[in-house]
Design a protein around this motif. Structure first.
Motif, PDB file in Angstrom:
ATOM      1  N   ARG A   1       0.851  -1.178   0.000  1.00  0.00           N
ATOM      2  CA  ARG A   1       0.000   0.000   0.000  1.00  0.00           C
ATOM      3  C   ARG A   1       0.894   1.238   0.000  1.00  0.00           C
ATOM      4  O   ARG A   1       1.827   1.335   0.800  1.00  0.00           O
ATOM      5  CB  ARG A   1      -0.891   0.031   1.251  1.00  0.00           C
ATOM      6  CG  ARG A   1      -1.733  -1.222   1.470  1.00  0.00           C
ATOM      7  CD  ARG A   1      -2.893  -1.305   0.512  1.00  0.00           C
ATOM      8  NE  ARG A   1      -3.764  -2.456   0.816  1.00  0.00           N
ATOM      9  CZ  ARG A   1      -4.804  -2.804   0.071  1.00  0.00           C
ATOM     10  NH1 ARG A   1      -5.108  -2.106  -1.016  1.00  0.00           N
ATOM     11  NH2 ARG A   1      -5.535  -3.862   0.394  1.00  0.00           N
TER      12      ARG A   1
ATOM     13  N   TYR B   1      -1.244  14.050   8.140  1.00  0.00           N
ATOM     14  CA  TYR B   1      -1.650  13.293   6.957  1.00  0.00           C
ATOM     15  C   TYR B   1      -1.494  11.795   7.202  1.00  0.00           C
ATOM     16  O   TYR B   1      -2.348  10.982   6.825  1.00  0.00           O
ATOM     17  CB  TYR B   1      -0.829  13.749   5.752  1.00  0.00           C
ATOM     18  CG  TYR B   1      -1.133  13.042   4.457  1.00  0.00           C
ATOM     19  CD1 TYR B   1      -2.415  12.592   4.159  1.00  0.00           C
ATOM     20  CD2 TYR B   1      -0.127  12.833   3.514  1.00  0.00           C
ATOM     21  CE1 TYR B   1      -2.695  11.952   2.955  1.00  0.00           C
ATOM     22  CE2 TYR B   1      -0.389  12.193   2.312  1.00  0.00           C
ATOM     23  CZ  TYR B   1      -1.673  11.750   2.045  1.00  0.00           C
ATOM     24  OH  TYR B   1      -1.940  11.114   0.866  1.00  0.00           O
TER      25      TYR B   1
ATOM     26  N   HIS C   1      -1.664  10.179  10.010  1.00  0.00           N
ATOM     27  CA  HIS C   1      -2.724   9.668  10.884  1.00  0.00           C
ATOM     28  C   HIS C   1      -4.033   9.489  10.115  1.00  0.00           C
ATOM     29  O   HIS C   1      -4.726   8.471  10.286  1.00  0.00           O
ATOM     30  CB  HIS C   1      -2.930  10.611  12.071  1.00  0.00           C
ATOM     31  CG  HIS C   1      -4.003  10.157  13.004  1.00  0.00           C
ATOM     32  ND1 HIS C   1      -3.979   8.927  13.614  1.00  0.00           N
ATOM     33  CD2 HIS C   1      -5.143  10.758  13.417  1.00  0.00           C
ATOM     34  CE1 HIS C   1      -5.053   8.781  14.373  1.00  0.00           C
ATOM     35  NE2 HIS C   1      -5.784   9.883  14.257  1.00  0.00           N
ATOM     36  N   ARG C   2      -4.373  10.438   9.264  1.00  0.00           N
ATOM     37  CA  ARG C   2      -5.580  10.300   8.446  1.00  0.00           C
ATOM     38  C   ARG C   2      -5.474   9.085   7.532  1.00  0.00           C
ATOM     39  O   ARG C   2      -6.444   8.336   7.334  1.00  0.00           O
ATOM     40  CB  ARG C   2      -5.811  11.566   7.614  1.00  0.00           C
ATOM     41  CG  ARG C   2      -6.178  12.798   8.437  1.00  0.00           C
ATOM     42  CD  ARG C   2      -6.766  13.886   7.551  1.00  0.00           C
ATOM     43  NE  ARG C   2      -5.852  14.320   6.513  1.00  0.00           N
ATOM     44  CZ  ARG C   2      -4.974  15.317   6.655  1.00  0.00           C
ATOM     45  NH1 ARG C   2      -4.886  15.963   7.819  1.00  0.00           N
ATOM     46  NH2 ARG C   2      -4.176  15.661   5.665  1.00  0.00           N
ATOM     47  N   TYR C   3      -4.268   8.884   6.983  1.00  0.00           N
ATOM     48  CA  TYR C   3      -4.017   7.724   6.111  1.00  0.00           C
ATOM     49  C   TYR C   3      -4.228   6.422   6.882  1.00  0.00           C
ATOM     50  O   TYR C   3      -4.861   5.476   6.388  1.00  0.00           O
ATOM     51  CB  TYR C   3      -2.592   7.803   5.567  1.00  0.00           C
ATOM     52  CG  TYR C   3      -2.095   6.546   4.888  1.00  0.00           C
ATOM     53  CD1 TYR C   3      -2.374   6.292   3.553  1.00  0.00           C
ATOM     54  CD2 TYR C   3      -1.325   5.618   5.586  1.00  0.00           C
ATOM     55  CE1 TYR C   3      -1.907   5.139   2.925  1.00  0.00           C
ATOM     56  CE2 TYR C   3      -0.853   4.466   4.970  1.00  0.00           C
ATOM     57  CZ  TYR C   3      -1.151   4.231   3.643  1.00  0.00           C
ATOM     58  OH  TYR C   3      -0.685   3.094   3.044  1.00  0.00           O
TER      59      TYR C   3
ATOM     60  N   GLU D   1      -6.071   5.860   9.570  1.00  0.00           N
ATOM     61  CA  GLU D   1      -7.500   5.660   9.835  1.00  0.00           C
ATOM     62  C   GLU D   1      -8.222   5.187   8.570  1.00  0.00           C
ATOM     63  O   GLU D   1      -9.074   4.289   8.614  1.00  0.00           O
ATOM     64  CB  GLU D   1      -8.126   6.966  10.341  1.00  0.00           C
ATOM     65  CG  GLU D   1      -7.606   7.440  11.688  1.00  0.00           C
ATOM     66  CD  GLU D   1      -8.160   6.646  12.859  1.00  0.00           C
ATOM     67  OE1 GLU D   1      -8.803   5.596  12.635  1.00  0.00           O
ATOM     68  OE2 GLU D   1      -7.941   7.062  14.007  1.00  0.00           O
ATOM     69  N   GLU D   2      -7.843   5.760   7.430  1.00  0.00           N
ATOM     70  CA  GLU D   2      -8.476   5.379   6.165  1.00  0.00           C
ATOM     71  C   GLU D   2      -8.141   3.943   5.795  1.00  0.00           C
ATOM     72  O   GLU D   2      -8.992   3.198   5.299  1.00  0.00           O
ATOM     73  CB  GLU D   2      -8.020   6.328   5.057  1.00  0.00           C
ATOM     74  CG  GLU D   2      -8.644   6.047   3.703  1.00  0.00           C
ATOM     75  CD  GLU D   2      -8.169   7.003   2.628  1.00  0.00           C
ATOM     76  OE1 GLU D   2      -8.338   6.678   1.448  1.00  0.00           O
ATOM     77  OE2 GLU D   2      -7.622   8.065   2.978  1.00  0.00           O
ATOM     78  N   MET D   3      -6.898   3.515   6.023  1.00  0.00           N
ATOM     79  CA  MET D   3      -6.502   2.146   5.709  1.00  0.00           C
ATOM     80  C   MET D   3      -7.316   1.134   6.527  1.00  0.00           C
ATOM     81  O   MET D   3      -7.730   0.083   6.022  1.00  0.00           O
ATOM     82  CB  MET D   3      -5.005   1.948   5.977  1.00  0.00           C
ATOM     83  CG  MET D   3      -4.077   2.613   4.979  1.00  0.00           C
ATOM     84  SD  MET D   3      -4.180   1.881   3.306  1.00  0.00           S
ATOM     85  CE  MET D   3      -5.220   3.104   2.494  1.00  0.00           C
TER      86      MET D   3
ATOM     87  N   ASP E   1     -10.318   1.651   7.857  1.00  0.00           N
ATOM     88  CA  ASP E   1     -11.710   1.698   7.385  1.00  0.00           C
ATOM     89  C   ASP E   1     -11.882   0.927   6.079  1.00  0.00           C
ATOM     90  O   ASP E   1     -12.855   0.180   5.902  1.00  0.00           O
ATOM     91  CB  ASP E   1     -12.146   3.155   7.186  1.00  0.00           C
ATOM     92  CG  ASP E   1     -12.386   3.876   8.503  1.00  0.00           C
ATOM     93  OD1 ASP E   1     -12.614   3.195   9.518  1.00  0.00           O
ATOM     94  OD2 ASP E   1     -12.328   5.120   8.520  1.00  0.00           O
ATOM     95  N   ARG E   2     -10.943   1.097   5.147  1.00  0.00           N
ATOM     96  CA  ARG E   2     -11.077   0.492   3.818  1.00  0.00           C
ATOM     97  C   ARG E   2     -10.763  -0.991   3.792  1.00  0.00           C
ATOM     98  O   ARG E   2     -11.423  -1.768   3.086  1.00  0.00           O
ATOM     99  CB  ARG E   2     -10.146   1.208   2.825  1.00  0.00           C
ATOM    100  CG  ARG E   2     -10.616   2.564   2.371  1.00  0.00           C
ATOM    101  CD  ARG E   2      -9.718   3.031   1.242  1.00  0.00           C
ATOM    102  NE  ARG E   2     -10.146   4.305   0.685  1.00  0.00           N
ATOM    103  CZ  ARG E   2      -9.600   4.865  -0.396  1.00  0.00           C
ATOM    104  NH1 ARG E   2      -8.590   4.261  -1.011  1.00  0.00           N
ATOM    105  NH2 ARG E   2     -10.041   6.027  -0.842  1.00  0.00           N
ATOM    106  N   HIS E   3      -9.734  -1.394   4.551  1.00  0.00           N
ATOM    107  CA  HIS E   3      -9.205  -2.749   4.376  1.00  0.00           C
ATOM    108  C   HIS E   3      -9.309  -3.620   5.626  1.00  0.00           C
ATOM    109  O   HIS E   3      -8.882  -4.778   5.605  1.00  0.00           O
ATOM    110  CB  HIS E   3      -7.756  -2.672   3.905  1.00  0.00           C
ATOM    111  CG  HIS E   3      -7.570  -1.828   2.684  1.00  0.00           C
ATOM    112  ND1 HIS E   3      -8.070  -2.190   1.446  1.00  0.00           N
ATOM    113  CD2 HIS E   3      -6.962  -0.605   2.506  1.00  0.00           C
ATOM    114  CE1 HIS E   3      -7.773  -1.242   0.563  1.00  0.00           C
ATOM    115  NE2 HIS E   3      -7.112  -0.283   1.174  1.00  0.00           N
TER     116      HIS E   3
ATOM    117  N   SER F   1      -4.437   4.044  14.675  1.00  0.00           N
ATOM    118  CA  SER F   1      -5.868   4.219  14.441  1.00  0.00           C
ATOM    119  C   SER F   1      -6.644   3.863  15.705  1.00  0.00           C
ATOM    120  O   SER F   1      -6.282   2.920  16.425  1.00  0.00           O
ATOM    121  CB  SER F   1      -6.337   3.319  13.290  1.00  0.00           C
ATOM    122  OG  SER F   1      -7.752   3.281  13.227  1.00  0.00           O
TER     123      SER F   1
END
Length: 364
Positions: free
Chosen positions: A54, A87, A89-91, A93-95, A97-99, A114
């Motif tokens: 990723r 950025y 930390h946002r990444y 959290e997004e990882m 949520d998505r995966h 996260s």
């Protein structure tokens, strides 16, 4: 358990020391993916060709040309580093949520955590080394790092708990007993089986020295240029590994020096084991690698990276390695170093890492 491993991109050492961690995760049945940046993606593709990668945000650190400017550099880049951490930390959290990652494993990425996952942070610098001119701020640095680490559920230290270990005062703090800190032993991509294999005869030419170029720019290129000039003037045959896994592998010879852009793990181990001396920057990951490979080392700390200077001085004082400051590089300084008798202590068993991973995965 699904795990995303994310090493810091300040040099390749953070990536290499994640190799035994990833191997242990996989050996114990975890599903592992790797958060990479451009600089370490090729390395991980070579070592773990079957693992999904990723793309992660990079810190993109460029150190000052002169080490004395490090204090001003830190002040100048504070806003940039804080922006990257936000950025990052946002990444993270997004990882999750998505995966659907169960565990996020950060090697020195300060904000890779996260609230929806279990978070592990690995560092050997519980104490961030400050140069003498800024030593009054060392306590501030320790508290700042502790504040970052409080976002994580566990903190893994790649060293032994008994002082001085391999990192000395960097990994051992007096009067501090954080309950979430675990010493997982020295870590190296060179496993016991690989070390034994590289010690067996294979026909590879023995070198007087193997020079390993690494680190961030512009210091990396400056180190390469200095070594290039000096090794060509030294007796014997030498090898320079340029540490560029992101470019196509290539090799060539100039006089008594063989060059290669990058070596696979097995070939690198063999070259080191068949060399009289290894010359390198001496970041902590390199120290651990060289200890596993039984190398005799000359460490040349990167100016401005005071951590490397502390390590080199302590190892030299203990008789484990030779320390040459960058401004002292010369044919004469190498010739004098080659006469010394030094060797890093051999690491013990790697059960600490196995136990830490077992405890982590048992949570699920």
């Amino acid at each position: 358990m699904k795990i995303l491993v994310a090493p810091l991109d300040w040099g390749l050492g953070h990536a290499t020391r994640c190799v035994p961690v990833i191997r242990e995760f996989m050996a114990q049945g975890a599903e592992v993916e790797i958060a990479v940046v451009k600089a370490n993606a090729a390395f991980f593709r070579e070592v773990f060709p079957g693992l999904r990668q990723r793309l992660a945000p990079g810190y993109n650190v460029v150190y000052p040309r002169f080490g004395a400017n490090m204090g001003l550099w830190l002040l100048k880049n504070t806003a940039h580093l804080n922006a990257v951490m936000r950025y990052e930390h946002r990444y993270a959290e997004e990882m999750v949520d998505r995966h659907g990652y169960d565990i996020l494993f950060s090697d020195n990425r300060f904000a890779f955590y996260s609230k929806k996952a279990y978070n592990v942070y690995m560092t050997h610098q519980r104490r961030i080394a400050f140069p003498p001119a800024l030593s009054a701020f060392e306590g501030v640095g320790i508290r700042w790092h502790e504040a970052r680490m409080r976002h994580f559920d566990e903190v893994w230290v790649p060293d032994v708990a008994e002082f001085p270990g391999y990192a000395g005062a960097l990994s051992h703090l007096q009067s501090r007993s954080e309950p979430n800190v675990k010493f997982v032993g020295p870590l190296s991509r060179f496993g016991v089986d690989m070390v034994k294999a590289s010690a067996s005869p294979s026909g590879m030419a023995q070198y007087s020295s193997v020079a390993v170029v690494s680190g961030v720019e512009p210091a990396r290129s400056r180190f390469e240029a200095s070594l290039h000039e000096i090794l060509r003037a030294l007796p014997g045959r030498h090898l320079m590994i340029l540490g560029k896994p992101q470019v196509p592998r290539n090799s060539w010879t100039e006089g008594n020096v063989d060059f290669c852009t990058h070596l696979p793990t097995e070939a690198f181990a063999e070259a080191v084991r068949n060399a009289d001396w290894v010359i390198s920057r001496g970041g902590y990951s390199t120290v651990m690698d060289m200890a596993f490979l039984g190398a005799r080392c000359i460490f040349v700390p990167t100016p401005g990276q005071y951590e490397q200077l502390v390590l080199a001085r302590e190892l030299a004082s203990a008789g484990y390695a030779v320390h040459i400051p960058e401004h002292g590089l010369s044919v004469k300084s190498f010739e004098e170093s080659f006469k010394k008798k030094v060797k890093l202590p051999k690491p013990g068993e790697r059960g600490l890492l196995q136990g830490a991973v077992e405890g982590l995965l048992a949570r699920g």
